[in-house]
Motif scaffolding. Sequence first.
Motif, short mmCIF file in Angstrom:
data_model
loop_
_atom_site.label_atom_id
_atom_site.label_comp_id
_atom_site.label_asym_id
_atom_site.label_seq_id
_atom_site.Cartn_x
_atom_site.Cartn_y
_atom_site.Cartn_z
N SER A 146 0.74 -1.55 0.04
CA SER A 146 0.08 0.10 -0.13
C SER A 146 0.87 1.36 0.04
O SER A 146 0.25 2.61 -0.13
CB SER A 146 -1.04 -0.05 1.21
OG SER A 146 -0.20 -0.15 2.41
N ASP A 147 2.44 1.10 -0.10
CA ASP A 147 3.10 2.36 0.12
C ASP A 147 2.74 3.14 -1.27
O ASP A 147 2.71 2.56 -2.27
CB ASP A 147 4.45 1.86 0.16
CG ASP A 147 4.91 1.66 1.63
OD1 ASP A 147 4.19 1.82 2.48
OD2 ASP A 147 6.01 1.16 1.53
N ARG A 148 2.68 4.52 -1.02
CA ARG A 148 2.87 5.41 -2.34
C ARG A 148 4.01 6.39 -2.02
O ARG A 148 3.36 7.67 -1.74
CB ARG A 148 1.44 6.13 -2.49
CG ARG A 148 0.40 4.93 -2.87
CD ARG A 148 0.39 4.29 -4.46
NE ARG A 148 -0.55 3.44 -4.46
CZ ARG A 148 -0.42 2.15 -4.05
NH1 ARG A 148 0.46 1.69 -3.50
NH2 ARG A 148 -1.47 1.24 -4.45
N SER A 371 -7.27 1.19 6.49
CA SER A 371 -6.33 1.30 5.14
C SER A 371 -6.92 2.07 4.09
O SER A 371 -6.26 3.08 3.50
CB SER A 371 -6.04 -0.14 4.88
OG SER A 371 -5.39 -0.72 5.67
N LYS A 372 -8.42 1.96 3.91
CA LYS A 372 -9.02 2.52 3.00
C LYS A 372 -9.01 3.91 3.10
O LYS A 372 -9.05 4.85 2.10
CB LYS A 372 -10.59 2.08 3.00
CG LYS A 372 -10.89 0.98 1.94
CD LYS A 372 -12.15 0.51 2.28
CE LYS A 372 -13.27 1.31 2.07
NZ LYS A 372 -14.44 0.71 2.53
N ARG A 375 -2.94 6.91 3.54
CA ARG A 375 -2.24 6.67 2.24
C ARG A 375 -0.75 6.95 3.14
O ARG A 375 -0.34 8.33 3.12
CB ARG A 375 -2.38 7.63 1.23
CG ARG A 375 -1.58 7.30 -0.05
CD ARG A 375 -2.23 7.65 -1.36
NE ARG A 375 -2.07 8.97 -1.34
CZ ARG A 375 -3.37 9.89 -1.91
NH1 ARG A 375 -4.28 9.19 -2.35
NH2 ARG A 375 -3.02 11.07 -1.76
N HIS A 376 0.27 6.01 2.97
CA HIS A 376 1.43 6.27 3.48
C HIS A 376 2.27 6.90 2.16
O HIS A 376 2.57 6.37 1.11
CB HIS A 376 2.40 4.88 3.84
CG HIS A 376 1.65 4.40 5.15
ND1 HIS A 376 2.43 4.18 6.09
CD2 HIS A 376 0.53 3.97 5.63
CE1 HIS A 376 1.93 3.76 6.93
NE2 HIS A 376 0.66 3.52 6.83
N GLU A 377 2.69 8.39 2.70
CA GLU A 377 3.33 8.95 1.40
C GLU A 377 4.88 9.14 1.50
O GLU A 377 5.49 9.48 0.47
CB GLU A 377 2.75 10.43 1.27
CG GLU A 377 1.27 10.07 0.88
CD GLU A 377 0.52 11.67 0.70
OE1 GLU A 377 -0.40 11.52 -0.27
OE2 GLU A 377 1.14 12.66 0.96
#
Length: 400
Positions: A146-148, A371-372, A375-377
């Motif tokens: 899920s990393d962005r 999680s929804k 966002r991990h930025e």
Amino acid sequence: ISRRALIGTAGATGLALGAAGGAVGYAAAPAEATPLTSVGSDRAMFHGKHQPGITDGLQARGHLVAFDLAAGAGRKEAAALLRRWSATAERLMAGEAAPHGDTDVARDAGPSSLTVTFGFGHSFFGRTGLEKQRPTALDPLPAFSSDRLDRSRSDGDLWVQIGANDALVAFHALRAIQKDAGSAARVRWQMNGFNRSPGATAHPMTARNLMGQLDGTRNPKPADADFDRRIFVPASGEPAWMANGSYAVVRRIRMLLDDWEKLSLPAQEAVIGRRKADGAPLSGGGETTPMDLEKADAKGEYVVPLNAHARITRPDQNGGAAMLRRPFSYHDGIDADGTPDAGLLFICWQADPLRGFVPVQRKLDRGDALSKYIRHETSGLFAVPGGAAKGEYVGQRLLE
Ligand code: HEM
């Protein structure tokens, strides 16, 4: 622990201050010196077993800044820089002027619980020829699906965390630290955060995040028997220069607030597994009542859903993995699409990231109910050595 006590007194004084402030505005009270309020005079210690800014209470204002060493700068320049930074941090945390070219920004204020904390990133050791001293605990974090991540705002050779209960005091420290870097290092990224101001609530309480939840309820407490083992590298730990240090995982986690705020209150509470108003588990009681993981409703459904964030992050669901979460909220304006660029500067402290952040984030990455909405930025992992003894600078045991 002392910080919690101080937050308590600040709470009471802060309310009194509000009234006094009003009186001054109307009655034009004489401008003679009055004692600093406890918010201004509260002071954290620079010297000690551990660096400041780890077990201290959350401060109202925070700056996180990462530096990269300049081309050509190596171990010698890094040692001189940490010596300068330590001298500055010691002075500013005592409420004194910076040793070189003070800017006067904090001139009228007390230390205001200022803390300045220094850490080393993975890349530091290659740049300074100290690879042999690099702890294995600094091995890069695994990639999470899920990393962005924005790499330009991740990692860095050196990391500085600044916190204070006054925004000018915090900025003053940030500016002094940046000027001290001189030609040895340049800023790689900077992030600004905040928490509630001391005195804003009628009594001291767990802070709320920008989703409105009480966040920090189940943090390990310094009085817990296993606190030191979970949070700090032991005095006999490896490498020796990390004795009494800790590892900080830093993630800028965007909150998707437009989506989150559309949820009904019961839906929001099911995401976390705790009540929004008072942080109590959905199984009943108050904020500190133990969560009953087995409790079911009339339909036989768990009252704390199986994917609730506060259920699946528990140490007993993760092989004992635990960390001290000490975050700041952030808000960096509104994106072109109208969504707020806001969330959590998530900072967690542990003796070993593989027994703290990593297993828990692996679990969350499989998709918890939260999680929804996040966002991990950005991501960083830093080795934060133990506190400097009198006459010593932070990191001296590594750099000399
Ligand atoms: C607990 C919110 C991200 C680990 C909680 C609680 C809330 C919360 C409201 C319950 C109250 C408490 O005990 O503090 C959030 C939000 C996040 C976030 C809004 C992102 C924006 C994370 C991440 C991790 C994490 C990335 C670690 C990988 C934990 C842990 C607990 C917890 C360990 C306590 C579990 C226990 O001991 O019972 N979080 N969290 N959280 N969270 Fe998060």
